[in-house]
Scaffold this active site. Structure first.
Site, PDB file in Angstrom:
ATOM      1  N   HIS A   7       0.955  -1.252  -0.089  1.00 11.89           N
ATOM      2  CA  HIS A   7       0.052   0.098  -0.097  1.00 11.89           C
ATOM      3  C   HIS A   7       0.709   1.271   0.025  1.00 11.89           C
ATOM      4  O   HIS A   7       2.052   1.205   0.703  1.00 11.89           O
ATOM      5  CB  HIS A   7      -0.903   0.066   1.120  1.00 11.89           C
ATOM      6  CG  HIS A   7      -1.917   1.037   1.178  1.00 11.89           C
ATOM      7  ND1 HIS A   7      -1.882   2.355   1.444  1.00 11.89           N
ATOM      8  CD2 HIS A   7      -3.384   0.790   0.746  1.00 11.89           C
ATOM      9  CE1 HIS A   7      -3.155   2.952   1.484  1.00 11.89           C
ATOM     10  NE2 HIS A   7      -3.985   2.003   0.795  1.00 11.89           N
ATOM     11  N   ASP A  64      -8.262  -4.394  -0.529  1.00 11.37           N
ATOM     12  CA  ASP A  64      -8.539  -4.782  -1.881  1.00 11.37           C
ATOM     13  C   ASP A  64      -8.532  -6.273  -1.790  1.00 11.37           C
ATOM     14  O   ASP A  64      -9.324  -6.880  -2.830  1.00 11.37           O
ATOM     15  CB  ASP A  64      -7.763  -4.107  -2.919  1.00 11.37           C
ATOM     16  CG  ASP A  64      -7.870  -2.526  -2.899  1.00 11.37           C
ATOM     17  OD1 ASP A  64      -9.132  -2.240  -2.752  1.00 11.37           O
ATOM     18  OD2 ASP A  64      -6.958  -1.919  -2.820  1.00 11.37           O
TER      19      ASP A  64
END
Length: 431
Positions: free
Chosen positions: A307, A365
């Site tokens: 991320h 996700d």
């Protein structure tokens, strides 16, 4: 540095001072507002990775420790004990509501979910296979043509009415986008259903037969919406702020955020995870995929790992992982081969020295796409679901910015590297 003042001297010896501003948490921020005036230079920060573009009280992230706070509350506590609309109230107003406040807020959101019939006719102008995010950006942007009675951004009551309207109508518009794409009639909202149950009913019910919303599905959607409600100054939120700083109507600013969220590097990541799992196909192919991901010359990377902000395990991913098995089992989909692939991929990556060293932990996700799939939501609609949840955060940041008496129109600067000044030549003299 001296007494929380940083000093910079230019080559000619001119000194400029920059006060250090401290927040509640996190690194201090140098106020460089006088830099251009004093030293005639700009800062160069591609992607704004070291630039605080604003002051905010909404959300805090500590990427190194894997911390996400909404108005000071850990997202883990909210996910376990709260509901999406209670979290929405918190994000909008800064405090958790008492019972009467929450009841009033929920009632308002329920009774603003119906949209003008002309808005639904607007969908007939789209081709049947138009991308859902293209339709969402267009339709949300058009709302100002219907609700121009309350778009005075300097009127606090107008700002509140806008906030309630957009949060309540986003599921209705998202469901209409889905129905248009599959050629089914639009389903109107029901005021007796809660936010997520109402959304699922508008997505999946048809006039020809009764439809019963699965409470497990509604609870799972509510959880996902809590986890996606806000995430500090990401690309779409920053876009909403930048667009809103011009004084444009708020629906246009939200439409700009939707367009930004559409990008595969932002809101489209959960769809990309499903596409990757589909391409892997079988657990026996994982070793080859892992090797390919480690090869810096392959150009391949595992979607759903790592991320931009988190250098630790994404706290939202931990929450989703804990509920993923439970949701799939209750919905009768615990034998989903993509879940088996995802869990095996995670197991290997978390033990592999390469991923540990690079801090490539699973992000939100990685699991959200699988849960959306279990709920029956197709991959091309997943970014739309993200937009419905993130609208709360966009609105809160827009409201915070507009209410700031020191607000200025956003105007980033640049490092110009183009041609020097040159004279125009008539076409006959050009070589």
């Amino acid at each position: 540095m001296q007494n929380n003042i940083y000093k910079l001297t230019d080559p000619q010896g001119k000194i400029s001072e920059f006060p250090l501003r401290e927040g509640t948490f996190g690194p201090g921020t140098l106020d460089i507002g006088s830099l251009y005036r004093d030293l005639d230079v700009f800062t160069f920060d591609p992607g704004f990775v070291s630039t605080a573009s604003c002051e905010s009280k909404v959300t805090y992230i500590d990427g190194d420790k894997g911390v996400l706070l909404y108005r000071g509350y850990p997202v883990e506590q909210l996910a376990e004990r709260s509901s999406f609309l209670e979290v929405a109230y918190l994000i909008l107003y800064g405090e958790l509501p008492i019972r009467s406040q929450l009841d009033s807020f929920v009632n308002t959101i329920r009774h603003h979910s119906l949209v003008n019939e002309a808005i639904l006719r607007f969908f007939t102008g789209f081709h049947y296979d138009a991308h859902p995010m293209a339709m969402m950006a267009a339709v949300v942007g058009s709302l100002s043509a219907f609700y121009h009675d309350s778009t005075d951004i300097h009127n606090p009551r107008h700002r509140e009415v806008f906030a309630h309207r957009i949060i309540s109508k986003m599921p209705t518009l998202a469901a209409a986008v889905y129905k248009h794409g599959i050629g089914q009639p639009f389903v109107y909202p029901k005021n007796d259903l809660d936010y997520c149950a109402n959304f699922l009913n508008m997505l999946f019910s048809v006039p020809a037969e009764p439809y019963q919303v699965d409470s497990v599905a509604a609870k799972a959607l509510d959880l996902l919406f809590i986890l996606h409600a806000d995430h500090e100054q990401n690309a779409s939120t920053s876009t909403v702020r930048l667009a809103g700083s011009s004084g444009t109507n708020p629906y246009a600013a939200i439409a700009a955020g939707i367009a930004t969220l559409w990008g595969p590097a932002h809101g489209g990541a959960n769809e990309a995870v499903l596409n990757m799992l589909r391409e892997i196909g079988d657990v026996k192919n994982i070793d080859k995929v892992i090797a390919k991901a480690k090869d810096k010359n392959s150009g391949f990377r595992l979607m759903g790992f790592g991320h931009r902000v988190y250098k630790n395990y994404d706290p939202r991913a931990k929450i989703i992982r804990a509920t993923c098995h439970k949701v799939l089992q209750k919905l009768g989909r615990d034998d989903d081969p993509q879940l088996e692939l995802a869990l095996r991929l995670e197991e290997i990556a978390l033990k592999d020295d390469y991923f540990i060293e690079k801090k490539l932990y699973p992000n939100v996700d990685f699991y959200s796409g699988i849960i959306y799939r279990a709920l029956g939501i197709p991959a091309h609609m997943m970014t739309v679901m993200f937009a419905v949840a993130r609208t709360v955060g966009w609105v809160a940041h827009w409201q915070e910015m507009i209410a700031d008496p020191h607000m200025k129109i956003g105007r980033p600067r640049q490092l110009y590297t183009g041609s020097p000044k040159r004279e125009y030549l008539d076409i006959g003299k050009r070589k």
